[in-house]
Design a protein around this motif. Structure first.
Motif, PDB file in Angstrom:
ATOM      1  N   GLU A 236       0.739  -1.035   0.213  1.00  0.00           N
ATOM      2  CA  GLU A 236       0.138  -0.572  -0.026  1.00  0.00           C
ATOM      3  C   GLU A 236       0.766   0.864   0.069  1.00  0.00           C
ATOM      4  OE1 GLU A 236      -3.416   2.097   2.574  1.00  0.00           O
ATOM      5  OE2 GLU A 236      -2.735   0.226   3.975  1.00  0.00           O
ATOM      6  N   SER A 237       2.098   1.103   0.973  1.00  0.00           N
ATOM      7  CA  SER A 237       2.738   2.735   0.744  1.00  0.00           C
ATOM      8  C   SER A 237       3.543   2.619  -0.896  1.00  0.00           C
ATOM      9  CB  SER A 237       3.750   2.193   2.129  1.00  0.00           C
ATOM     10  OG  SER A 237       4.360   1.621   2.357  1.00  0.00           O
ATOM     11  N   PHE A 238       4.048   1.951  -1.376  1.00  0.00           N
ATOM     12  CA  PHE A 238       4.791   2.271  -1.993  1.00  0.00           C
ATOM     13  C   PHE A 238       3.605   2.456  -3.319  1.00  0.00           C
ATOM     14  CE2 PHE A 238       8.857  -0.534  -1.115  1.00  0.00           C
ATOM     15  CZ  PHE A 238       8.822  -0.266  -1.943  1.00  0.00           C
ATOM     16  N   ASN A 239       2.885   1.460  -3.340  1.00  0.00           N
ATOM     17  CA  ASN A 239       1.682   2.485  -4.265  1.00  0.00           C
ATOM     18  C   ASN A 239       1.221   3.879  -3.856  1.00  0.00           C
ATOM     19  OD1 ASN A 239       1.540   0.586  -6.749  1.00  0.00           O
ATOM     20  ND2 ASN A 239       0.850  -1.224  -4.942  1.00  0.00           N
ATOM     21  N   THR A 240       0.956   4.053  -3.245  1.00  0.00           N
ATOM     22  CA  THR A 240       0.908   5.218  -2.302  1.00  0.00           C
ATOM     23  C   THR A 240       1.987   6.441  -2.808  1.00  0.00           C
ATOM     24  OG1 THR A 240      -0.776   4.781  -0.628  1.00  0.00           O
ATOM     25  CG2 THR A 240       0.498   6.800  -0.816  1.00  0.00           C
ATOM     26  N   ALA A 241       3.262   5.764  -3.027  1.00  0.00           N
ATOM     27  CA  ALA A 241       4.119   6.909  -3.054  1.00  0.00           C
ATOM     28  C   ALA A 241       4.286   6.847  -4.520  1.00  0.00           C
ATOM     29  CB  ALA A 241       5.418   6.297  -2.575  1.00  0.00           C
ATOM     30  N   THR A 242       3.845   6.186  -4.725  1.00  0.00           N
ATOM     31  CA  THR A 242       4.281   6.032  -6.749  1.00  0.00           C
ATOM     32  C   THR A 242       2.785   7.184  -7.273  1.00  0.00           C
ATOM     33  OG1 THR A 242       4.769   4.267  -6.946  1.00  0.00           O
ATOM     34  CG2 THR A 242       3.786   4.547  -8.430  1.00  0.00           C
ATOM     35  N   SER A 243       1.524   7.540  -6.308  1.00  0.00           N
ATOM     36  CA  SER A 243       0.673   8.672  -6.704  1.00  0.00           C
ATOM     37  C   SER A 243       1.165   9.436  -6.690  1.00  0.00           C
ATOM     38  CB  SER A 243      -0.584   7.600  -6.163  1.00  0.00           C
ATOM     39  OG  SER A 243      -0.884   6.051  -6.489  1.00  0.00           O
ATOM     40  N   ILE A 244       1.244   9.561  -5.880  1.00  0.00           N
ATOM     41  CA  ILE A 244       1.950  11.155  -5.094  1.00  0.00           C
ATOM     42  C   ILE A 244       3.146  12.127  -5.363  1.00  0.00           C
ATOM     43  CG2 ILE A 244       0.271  10.770  -2.719  1.00  0.00           C
ATOM     44  CD1 ILE A 244       3.261  10.672  -1.784  1.00  0.00           C
ATOM     45  N   LEU A 245       3.814  11.250  -6.844  1.00  0.00           N
ATOM     46  CA  LEU A 245       5.406  11.631  -7.031  1.00  0.00           C
ATOM     47  C   LEU A 245       5.490  12.561  -7.865  1.00  0.00           C
ATOM     48  CD1 LEU A 245       8.184  11.695  -6.062  1.00  0.00           C
ATOM     49  CD2 LEU A 245       8.448  10.329  -7.020  1.00  0.00           C
ATOM     50  N   LYS A 246       5.643  13.648  -7.761  1.00  0.00           N
ATOM     51  CA  LYS A 246       5.848  14.644  -9.983  1.00  0.00           C
ATOM     52  C   LYS A 246       6.453  13.884 -10.136  1.00  0.00           C
ATOM     53  CE  LYS A 246       9.887  17.435  -9.157  1.00  0.00           C
ATOM     54  NZ  LYS A 246       9.978  19.257  -9.265  1.00  0.00           N
ATOM     55  N   HIS A 247       6.272  14.500 -11.644  1.00  0.00           N
ATOM     56  CA  HIS A 247       6.592  13.977 -13.144  1.00  0.00           C
ATOM     57  C   HIS A 247       8.565  14.690 -12.926  1.00  0.00           C
ATOM     58  CE1 HIS A 247       7.030  12.877 -17.242  1.00  0.00           C
ATOM     59  NE2 HIS A 247       8.061  14.326 -17.143  1.00  0.00           N
ATOM     60  N   ASN A 248       9.506  13.099 -12.920  1.00  0.00           N
ATOM     61  CA  ASN A 248      10.251  13.285 -12.921  1.00  0.00           C
ATOM     62  C   ASN A 248      10.790  13.288 -11.062  1.00  0.00           C
ATOM     63  OD1 ASN A 248      10.754  16.171 -16.056  1.00  0.00           O
ATOM     64  ND2 ASN A 248      11.602  13.484 -15.773  1.00  0.00           N
ATOM     65  N   GLY A 249      10.066  13.134 -10.435  1.00  0.00           N
ATOM     66  CA  GLY A 249      10.276  13.704  -8.869  1.00  0.00           C
ATOM     67  C   GLY A 249      11.761  12.102  -8.559  1.00  0.00           C
ATOM     68  N   ILE A 250      11.771  12.776  -7.067  1.00  0.00           N
ATOM     69  CA  ILE A 250      13.017  11.250  -6.759  1.00  0.00           C
ATOM     70  C   ILE A 250      11.998  10.155  -5.975  1.00  0.00           C
ATOM     71  CG2 ILE A 250      14.912  11.579  -5.413  1.00  0.00           C
ATOM     72  CD1 ILE A 250      15.880  14.038  -5.901  1.00  0.00           C
ATOM     73  N   PHE A 251      12.540   9.364  -5.889  1.00  0.00           N
ATOM     74  CA  PHE A 251      11.340   8.127  -5.418  1.00  0.00           C
ATOM     75  C   PHE A 251      12.527   7.489  -4.147  1.00  0.00           C
ATOM     76  CE2 PHE A 251       7.907   5.056  -5.712  1.00  0.00           C
ATOM     77  CZ  PHE A 251       8.323   4.707  -4.679  1.00  0.00           C
ATOM     78  N   VAL A 252      12.663   7.929  -3.346  1.00  0.00           N
ATOM     79  CA  VAL A 252      13.710   7.145  -2.064  1.00  0.00           C
ATOM     80  C   VAL A 252      13.379   5.360  -2.276  1.00  0.00           C
ATOM     81  CG1 VAL A 252      15.258   7.199  -0.113  1.00  0.00           C
ATOM     82  CG2 VAL A 252      14.795   9.557  -1.993  1.00  0.00           C
ATOM     83  N   LEU A 253      13.545   4.583  -2.616  1.00  0.00           N
ATOM     84  CA  LEU A 253      13.542   2.870  -1.760  1.00  0.00           C
ATOM     85  C   LEU A 253      14.419   2.561  -0.135  1.00  0.00           C
ATOM     86  CD1 LEU A 253      13.407   0.756  -4.547  1.00  0.00           C
ATOM     87  CD2 LEU A 253      11.434   2.207  -3.495  1.00  0.00           C
TER      88      LEU A 253
ATOM     89  N   ILE B 165       5.771  -8.202  -3.829  1.00  0.00           N
ATOM     90  CA  ILE B 165       4.059  -6.312  -3.521  1.00  0.00           C
ATOM     91  C   ILE B 165       4.187  -7.437  -5.543  1.00  0.00           C
ATOM     92  CG2 ILE B 165       5.412  -5.929  -1.300  1.00  0.00           C
ATOM     93  CD1 ILE B 165       6.425  -3.622  -2.206  1.00  0.00           C
ATOM     94  N   THR B 166       3.364  -5.874  -5.171  1.00  0.00           N
ATOM     95  CA  THR B 166       2.657  -5.646  -6.138  1.00  0.00           C
ATOM     96  C   THR B 166       2.514  -4.323  -6.308  1.00  0.00           C
ATOM     97  OG1 THR B 166       0.776  -7.250  -7.150  1.00  0.00           O
ATOM     98  CG2 THR B 166       0.367  -5.440  -8.786  1.00  0.00           C
ATOM     99  N   VAL B 167       2.809  -3.578  -7.848  1.00  0.00           N
ATOM    100  CA  VAL B 167       3.539  -1.901  -7.514  1.00  0.00           C
ATOM    101  C   VAL B 167       3.202  -1.541  -9.020  1.00  0.00           C
ATOM    102  CG1 VAL B 167       5.316  -0.597  -7.087  1.00  0.00           C
ATOM    103  CG2 VAL B 167       5.396  -1.929  -5.909  1.00  0.00           C
TER     104      VAL B 167
END
Length: 338
Positions: free
Chosen positions: A235-252, A260-262
């Motif tokens: 859930e948190s991975f997909n929430t993070a995917t949904s709220i990040l801007k275009h060209n944003g930084i996703f910190v794992l 998991i399914t993302v």
């Protein structure tokens, strides 16, 4: 020598028993001052770690590109976070000597009065760091390394999903590094309150608000510049995917113990910059170089760790300690004192 140590006999069953320790030529014997319970320990205790996470079969053999660790087999001497005083070293150990203060950075069975660790899995305690805080060196160092390498810039809006021990350190680091707005997301009102005290500008309880809509409103419909995933759920991975801007930084950051399914389509289509920032997931040699640097802000008092220690138990209270970790949503860092 013999020591008291905690054995995970079965999932959900911990016993305090006697363990015989042997110091090999490349090993170090350490008297434990403090140890702490990690989310990984919790997952092992509950049996929530799948072999599929550790290895991917390839023509009947493990893929050499995967970590290829094995799920801990029961019974298992549990505990890897901790610190203490060097008592004895093997004949080929030259980097440590009796009396040195050290931190564990590997599977060492730290829930014990004494533990033996390969020298390569230890780091010296930075000068000036209290041994209790130093016993949190591995989780604190990992979180600080993540904040320092997140890529946050002045003026950024950064979101941290998960306000456990690591998330609360990362929040402090992002704010200190110049983020204009730090948004904390969690299910615990108490942890979110601590997040505010640690510097979060906005707090969101996922059980009480629509996270995506709130983030859009906080960012003028643009999305966050940077998101740190520190909750470790699908859930948190997909929430993070949904709220990040275009060209944003996703910190794992999180240690995911099951597949998991993302919705990874956004990662590609919107050109996310993906950063994997947990210190111990890099190589051993890199860790040995970076650990002291990552802990420096804590040594200098720029990051508050004391506030994040919510519970302390004696070694013979380990079962109660794990019950708190598993059942109290407000628990942040639970420590054991032999």
């Amino acid at each position: 020598m013999k020591t008291r140590a905690i054995l995970l006999k079965n999932h959900g069953e911990l016993i305090l028993t006697e363990r015989n320790l042997v110091v090999g030529d490349t090993d170090v014997l350490v008297k434990t001052e403090y140890a702490s319970i990690c989310g990984t320990d919790k997952n092992i205790y509950l049996g929530n770690v799948s072999q599929e996470h550790y290895t991917m079969e390839m023509h009947g053999k493990g893929n050499p590109l995967y970590n290829n660790r094995e799920v801990p087999k029961l019974p298992f001497w549990i505990g890897h976070e901790g610190g203490g005083i060097v008592i004895e070293t093997g004949k080929y150990v030259h980097e440590f000597k009796p009396g040195d203060k050290v931190m564990s950075f590997g599977w060492s069975g730290t829930y014990a009065d004494y533990f033996v660790s390969p020298a390569r899995n230890l780091e010296k305690v930075p000068e000036g760091l209290d041994i209790k805080i130093a016993s949190l060196g591995e989780p604190a160092g990992c979180a600080m390394f993540s904040a320092l390498n997140s890529g946050v810039n002045l003026g950024d809006t950064a979101v941290v999903i998960g306000t456990g021990f690591a998330g609360l350190i990362i929040i402090q680091g992002l704010k200190k590094k110049g983020a204009y707005k730090v948004i904390a997301v969690d299910k615990s009102d108490q942890k979110l309150k601590v997040a505010q005290e640690m510097g979060a500008d906005v707090i969101i309880n996922v059980d009480k608000e629509e996270v995506i809509l709130r983030i859009l409103n906080e960012t003028n419909m643009k999305g966050a510049d940077l998101v740190v995933e520190a909750a470790g759920t699908e859930e948190s991975f997909n929430t993070a995917t949904s709220i990040l801007k275009h060209n944003g930084i996703f910190v794992l950051y999180s240690y995911i113990t099951k597949p998991i399914t993302v919705n990874i389509g956004r990662w590609h289509d919107d050109a996310f910059e993906i950063k994997t920032t947990c210190l111990v997931h890099h190589t051993e040699n890199e860790r040995q170089i970076w650990a002291q640097w990552a802990l420096r802000p804590i040594v200098l008092g720029q990051i508050n760790i004391d506030k994040l220690i919510t519970h302390e138990f004696k070694l013979n209270e380990v079962q109660k300690a794990f019950e708190v970790v598993c059942n109290d949503p407000d628990a942040i860092k639970v420590m054991l004192k032999p």
